[in-house]
Design a protein around this motif. Structure first.
Motif, mmCIF file in Angstrom:
data_model
loop_
_atom_site.group_PDB
_atom_site.id
_atom_site.type_symbol
_atom_site.label_atom_id
_atom_site.label_comp_id
_atom_site.label_asym_id
_atom_site.label_seq_id
_atom_site.Cartn_x
_atom_site.Cartn_y
_atom_site.Cartn_z
ATOM 1 N N THR A 197 -6.186 -4.053 76.813
ATOM 2 C CA THR A 197 -5.087 -3.130 76.527
ATOM 3 C C THR A 197 -4.445 -3.413 75.175
ATOM 4 O O THR A 197 -4.286 -4.567 74.795
ATOM 5 C CB THR A 197 -3.992 -3.259 77.618
ATOM 6 N N THR A 198 -4.064 -2.351 74.492
ATOM 7 C CA THR A 198 -3.233 -2.447 73.293
ATOM 8 C C THR A 198 -1.935 -1.714 73.589
ATOM 9 O O THR A 198 -1.955 -0.529 73.945
ATOM 10 C CB THR A 198 -3.924 -1.815 72.075
ATOM 11 N N TRP A 199 -0.812 -2.432 73.487
ATOM 12 C CA TRP A 199 0.498 -1.830 73.715
ATOM 13 C C TRP A 199 1.037 -1.392 72.362
ATOM 14 O O TRP A 199 1.240 -2.219 71.460
ATOM 15 C CB TRP A 199 1.443 -2.829 74.373
ATOM 16 N N THR A 200 1.275 -0.088 72.208
ATOM 17 C CA THR A 200 1.712 0.449 70.926
ATOM 18 C C THR A 200 3.222 0.619 70.897
ATOM 19 O O THR A 200 3.881 0.724 71.923
ATOM 20 C CB THR A 200 1.026 1.800 70.638
ATOM 21 N N THR A 201 3.758 0.646 69.691
ATOM 22 C CA THR A 201 5.196 0.775 69.471
ATOM 23 C C THR A 201 5.398 1.407 68.101
ATOM 24 O O THR A 201 4.469 1.955 67.510
ATOM 25 C CB THR A 201 5.880 -0.610 69.577
ATOM 26 N N MET A 229 2.901 0.896 75.577
ATOM 27 C CA MET A 229 3.526 2.097 75.039
ATOM 28 C C MET A 229 4.479 2.666 76.074
ATOM 29 O O MET A 229 4.157 2.745 77.244
ATOM 30 C CB MET A 229 2.453 3.121 74.696
ATOM 31 N N GLU A 256 5.873 5.862 77.424
ATOM 32 C CA GLU A 256 5.485 7.266 77.408
ATOM 33 C C GLU A 256 6.645 8.152 76.946
ATOM 34 O O GLU A 256 7.769 8.020 77.416
ATOM 35 C CB GLU A 256 5.055 7.662 78.822
ATOM 36 N N ASP A 290 1.605 -5.663 71.319
ATOM 37 C CA ASP A 290 0.795 -6.750 71.864
ATOM 38 C C ASP A 290 -0.558 -6.169 72.251
ATOM 39 O O ASP A 290 -0.707 -4.960 72.408
ATOM 40 C CB ASP A 290 1.482 -7.367 73.083
ATOM 41 N N GLU A 291 -1.539 -7.039 72.400
ATOM 42 C CA GLU A 291 -2.842 -6.586 72.862
ATOM 43 C C GLU A 291 -3.593 -7.732 73.511
ATOM 44 O O GLU A 291 -3.332 -8.899 73.224
ATOM 45 C CB GLU A 291 -3.658 -5.971 71.722
#
Length: 141
Positions: A127-131, A1, A3, A122-123
């Motif tokens: 970690t889960t990367w949010t968008t 994510m 920020e 991606d995850e």
């Protein structure tokens, strides 16, 4: 994510941009240092939620694995995805993003209404990367 680029969830999910107090130019990705408008003398940049809806301005699909520095696991098969350029309703700026999984170029048309929704870039186990993703209105893909 990244920020500060979006906030909320569900129907309250919004991309966050900035608006120059002097010239009213709107920016996404956000600008926190100075107004990007070359004709503006400069003003305070204020955070603002952007329109949740817009119209498809253009679209394409990504059928190849991009080169470095794009992060991808070469051991896994490449999963194509659809990219959509969306002109936001109120701000009239174009924002690029992925379509929700399951939406292909065959499902899209220029001028179609779409809505910004939370998504996963991606995850892994930790970690889960949010968008954000674009979803055509009325489609639950």
């Amino acid at each position: 994510m990244v920020e500060g680029w979006f906030t909320g969830d569900g129907d309250d999910f919004r991309l966050l941009g900035t608006r120059c107090a002097a010239c009213a130019s709107v920016f996404f990705p956000r600008e926190d240092a100075h107004c990007r408008n070359p004709l503006c003398p400069g003003g305070t940049l204020e955070e603002m939620p952007l329109s949740p809806r817009g119209r498809v301005w253009s679209y394409t699909d990504s059928r190849y694995r991009p080169p470095s520095p794009y992060v991808t696991d070469p051991e896994l098969p490449w999963e194509p995805y659809t990219l959509i350029a969306v002109e936001l309703d109120a701000e009239r700026i174009v924002v690029l993003g992925q379509a929700v999984p399951g939406i292909t170029v065959a499902d899209l048309a220029v001028g179609m209404e779409v809505r910004v929704v939370p998504g996963v870039l991606d995850e892994d186990a930790e970690t889960t990367w949010t968008t954000w993703h674009w979803r055509p209105t009325g489609v639950e893909a």
